[in-house]
Write an enzyme that holds these catalytic residues in place. Structure first.
Site, short mmCIF file in Angstrom:
data_model
loop_
_atom_site.label_atom_id
_atom_site.label_comp_id
_atom_site.label_asym_id
_atom_site.label_seq_id
_atom_site.Cartn_x
_atom_site.Cartn_y
_atom_site.Cartn_z
N THR A 72 2.14 -15.49 49.87
CA THR A 72 2.68 -16.56 49.01
C THR A 72 1.82 -16.71 47.76
O THR A 72 2.35 -16.80 46.63
CB THR A 72 2.72 -17.89 49.80
OG1 THR A 72 3.58 -17.69 50.94
CG2 THR A 72 3.26 -19.03 48.96
N ASN A 147 12.59 -9.04 54.36
CA ASN A 147 11.98 -9.52 55.60
C ASN A 147 12.99 -9.75 56.72
O ASN A 147 12.63 -9.69 57.89
CB ASN A 147 11.18 -10.81 55.35
CG ASN A 147 11.87 -11.75 54.41
OD1 ASN A 147 12.14 -11.39 53.26
ND2 ASN A 147 12.16 -12.95 54.87
N HIS A 197 -1.39 -10.84 57.52
CA HIS A 197 -0.89 -11.10 58.89
C HIS A 197 0.39 -10.35 59.23
O HIS A 197 0.85 -10.44 60.37
CB HIS A 197 -0.77 -12.61 59.15
CG HIS A 197 0.35 -13.31 58.48
ND1 HIS A 197 1.47 -13.73 59.14
CD2 HIS A 197 0.52 -13.69 57.19
CE1 HIS A 197 2.27 -14.37 58.30
NE2 HIS A 197 1.72 -14.35 57.11
N CYS A 322 15.97 -24.71 58.77
CA CYS A 322 16.43 -26.05 59.13
C CYS A 322 16.21 -26.95 57.94
O CYS A 322 15.09 -27.17 57.52
CB CYS A 322 15.64 -26.53 60.33
SG CYS A 322 16.43 -27.89 61.14
N1 PLP Z 1 6.94 -12.16 51.13
C1 PLP Z 1 7.63 -11.73 52.19
C2 PLP Z 1 8.66 -10.65 52.02
C3 PLP Z 1 7.40 -12.28 53.46
O1 PLP Z 1 8.08 -11.86 54.52
C4 PLP Z 1 6.42 -13.31 53.56
C5 PLP Z 1 6.19 -13.98 54.87
O2 PLP Z 1 7.04 -14.03 55.71
C6 PLP Z 1 5.72 -13.71 52.42
C7 PLP Z 1 6.02 -13.12 51.22
C8 PLP Z 1 4.68 -14.78 52.49
O3 PLP Z 1 3.48 -14.26 53.00
P1 PLP Z 1 2.34 -15.24 53.61
O4 PLP Z 1 2.88 -15.72 54.93
O5 PLP Z 1 1.14 -14.36 53.75
O6 PLP Z 1 2.14 -16.33 52.63
#
Ligand code: PLP
Length: 388
Positions: A72, A147, A197, A322
């Site tokens: 993020t 994702n 992570h 949600c």
């Molecule tokens: N970008 C994508 C494609 C993601 O899947 C995620 C988390 O699910 C993020 C960004 C955000 O990453 P973080 O959880 O390390 O902030």
């Protein structure tokens, strides 16, 4: 209870080798990497070695890696750091909210924003990027792998379009890293996001690749850490963990582990398709990362299936959010043209390095009977069965 975790796109367990590499940096190697004495030099060396490992995974120089608190922050740093009021920004409708909401924020402060559609397969058309370019287009941000569906986007073509237009190109590879090979030169990006992570390093650590010579405004103001691109004392254990995970990921990709992962995912997917009727794979007709399958189980609620499977020990997820008490269908599946009911009936299975053939057998034994039981309880399914 025996538990199987197939939600690795949400987060992955820290690998034992990663944990062991991190351990000394919580204890005896505690120094601040900015200190000039022995303790600082020790942690500085560990940070720089991790930077090399991350750079090797992405095909760039260590000096182009900026450590952050995660995906993020990296997305926000790229987007807020490369565009400003008056600029035009292009992104896609299937981005993670870390990108979509960062772009929406830019719009609120005076940027022009274009959000590109995707087709039914979940793909962005590079010619749409070309046709929406404006003289003031400053930044294009399109993810490498989605994702929810795992669908891989044509980022290299988009990189070329950005280069011809003289615009910056940022790509979020949070869900592609460690699953497919990544080469920043081939992608042609100026900035690229990864998150610890999702690749078996801990939560709360990530990195942004920033191409040499690219001027990026920092989000955080403070010390001159990370070459003045990200202020704040480094999270040394997290950085060491990310470095170790990157090293392991690179070796695994070089050994073809991605193909083994794809074979397990395909066995799960084919097994479900063969045993359950009225199902389909979202994004299944195009190239995807090897660990993800997103399946719509018509006539039931994905949330109910997730809960029922969890009660029997299998962890999977929906892309639903949600909001104000109601379940909103996934914005990704809606952008692909799924009807809200079908989007709500969709469940994501995502594998990790720890996933075994037995885990797949466990899921295959559980999913068909659980879907059948939920359908028996579903008035929509009964109505459909009577009318056919
Ligand atoms: N970008 C994508 C494609 C993601 O899947 C995620 C988390 O699910 C993020 C960004 C955000 O990453 P973080 O959880 O390390 O902030």
């Amino acid at each position: 209870m025996h538990r199987v975790y197939l939600d690795n796109n949400a987060t992955t367990p820290v690998l034992p080798q990663v944990f062991e590499a991190m351990r000394p940096y919580f204890g005896e190697n505690f120094g601040n990497a900015s200190s000039i004495h022995h303790h600082g030099q020790e942690t500085r060396a560990a940070v720089e070695s991790a930077r090399e490992s991350v750079a090797k995974l992405l095909g760039c120089s260590a000096s182009e890696i900026v450590f952050t608190s995660g995906g993020t922050e990296s997305d926000n740093l790229a987007i807020a750091g490369l565009a400003e009021a008056g600029d035009h920004v292009i992104t896609s409708s299937i981005e993670h909210h870390a990108v979509l909401h960062a772009c929406k924020h830019l719009e609120e402060i005076g940027c022009e924003l274009t959000v590109l559609p995707v087709d039914g397969r979940g793909l962005i058309d590079p010619s749409d990027v070309k046709h929406t370019l404006r003289p003031n287009t400053k930044l294009i941000s399109v993810m490498m792998a989605n994702n929810e569906t795992g669908v891989l986007q044509p980022v290299e073509e988009i990189g070329k379009i950005a280069a011809e237009a003289g615009a910056y190109f940022h790509t979020d590879v949070v869900q592609a890293a460690a699953k497919v090979a990544i080469d920043v030169m081939r992608i042609g990006c100026h900035a690229l996001t990864i998150s610890g992570h999702k690749i078996h390093a801990p939560q709360g650590i990530g990195a942004l690749y920033v191409k040499k010579g690219t001027k990026i405004r920092p989000l955080l103001h403070g010390g001159r850490h990370e070459r003045s691109r990200r202020a704040g004392t480094e999270n040394v254990p997290g950085i060491v963990g990310l470095g170790k995970a990157a090293e392991i990921a690179k070796q695994a990709l070089d050994c073809g582990d991605d193909k083994k992962m794809a074979a397990m995912r395909d066995r799960l997917e084919q097994g479900i398709l063969a045993q359950v009727e009225d199902v389909g794979v979202n994004g299944g007709r195009v190239a995807r990362v090897p660990n993800t399958t997103n399946i719509h189980f018509d006539h039931i609620e994905g949330e109910s299936l997730v809960i029922a499977l969890d009660l029997k020990g299998l962890a999977v997820s929906t892309g639903a959010a949600c909001s104000s008490g109601a379940i909103e269908p996934s914005h990704v599946l809606i952008a692909m043209g799924l009807k809200p009911d079908q989007a709500r009936a969709s469940v994501r299975f995502s594998l990790g390095k720890q996933t075994t053939a037995d885990d797949i057998d466990f899921a295959l034994a559980l999913v068909p009977e659980t879907v059948a039981r939920l359908r028996e309880l579903s008035p929509a399914y009964k109505r459909q069965a009577i009318s056919t």
